[in-house]
Design an enzyme around this catalytic site. Sequence first.
Site, mmCIF file in Angstrom:
data_model
loop_
_atom_site.group_PDB
_atom_site.id
_atom_site.type_symbol
_atom_site.label_atom_id
_atom_site.label_comp_id
_atom_site.label_asym_id
_atom_site.label_seq_id
_atom_site.Cartn_x
_atom_site.Cartn_y
_atom_site.Cartn_z
ATOM 1 N N HIS A 171 7.695 -2.799 3.652
ATOM 2 C CA HIS A 171 7.801 -1.980 2.436
ATOM 3 C C HIS A 171 7.460 -0.535 2.784
ATOM 4 O O HIS A 171 6.466 -0.282 3.472
ATOM 5 C CB HIS A 171 6.835 -2.505 1.376
ATOM 6 C CG HIS A 171 6.892 -1.733 0.096
ATOM 7 N ND1 HIS A 171 7.963 -1.794 -0.767
ATOM 8 C CD2 HIS A 171 6.004 -0.859 -0.458
ATOM 9 C CE1 HIS A 171 7.726 -1.007 -1.804
ATOM 10 N NE2 HIS A 171 6.559 -0.434 -1.642
ATOM 11 N N ASP B 125 6.229 -7.322 -3.683
ATOM 12 C CA ASP B 125 5.428 -6.414 -2.855
ATOM 13 C C ASP B 125 3.934 -6.679 -3.016
ATOM 14 O O ASP B 125 3.119 -5.750 -3.037
ATOM 15 C CB ASP B 125 5.744 -4.954 -3.190
ATOM 16 C CG ASP B 125 7.195 -4.591 -2.949
ATOM 17 O OD1 ASP B 125 7.819 -5.191 -2.057
ATOM 18 O OD2 ASP B 125 7.712 -3.701 -3.651
ATOM 19 N N ALA C 176 7.960 5.313 11.607
ATOM 20 C CA ALA C 176 6.787 4.443 11.695
ATOM 21 C C ALA C 176 7.160 2.979 11.462
ATOM 22 O O ALA C 176 6.633 2.081 12.126
ATOM 23 C CB ALA C 176 5.734 4.897 10.676
#
Length: 238
Positions: A114, A150, A178
């Site tokens: 996420h 999530d 990242a």
Amino acid sequence: MSTVSKKRVAILISGRGSNMGALLDAAVDPAYPIEIAGVISDTPGAAGLGIAAARGVPVQVIARADHASKDAHDGAIDAAIAELNAEIVALAGYMRLLTTPFVEKWQGRMINIHPALLPSFKGLDTHRRALEAGTRLHGCTVHFVTPQMDDGPIIAQAAVPVMIGDDADTLAARVLKAEHGLYPMALKLVAEGKARMQGGRTVFSGLAEDTANGDASLSAPGPLREEIDLEQLARITP
């Protein structure tokens, strides 16, 4: 020479397959404990399908429009995963909420990435919302999937600075870099049994040896840390 035991992984995508590509790249390494069994998309024409097929990975489209209900759609996906003999499911930009029976069947064996530091900014438009909230740190999270969106136990996170002058696109690009480092590392931990879901939490074990090699920082993997201009970082808080 010892042979690395590899877990078979099915990847679910809906679009470009950026994180899927990072997992495919990692799986090229003979020492990486993952074999990509196949890629499944709910979207016909998803760009990631072409990328995976070009690399010799089996691909399949299972479109929601071809099924009478969400349960039927998820049942078809589950059957396709079974045909691949997959042991782990990795969601990589899969943009459809999965039904509770499907999630519960794969709970502890299905992970997602996420683009935010959960539990902040669940859902969509995370980068815009982070900028509007004025946060100075943003990032990404890999977590086990649970029926709540999530909301599953966190496996690993990577943080990036929010720079003065960032817009949603520049921040998204920094976070994506990242993500491409974090997801392969987190999947490796799950495949090796070093991160597992237990009692609604993520339990870690067997990380001591990796720590000595600088690979077990669950907030930003050592060899994959993004280089940050320290002078610019010092200016992110007015």
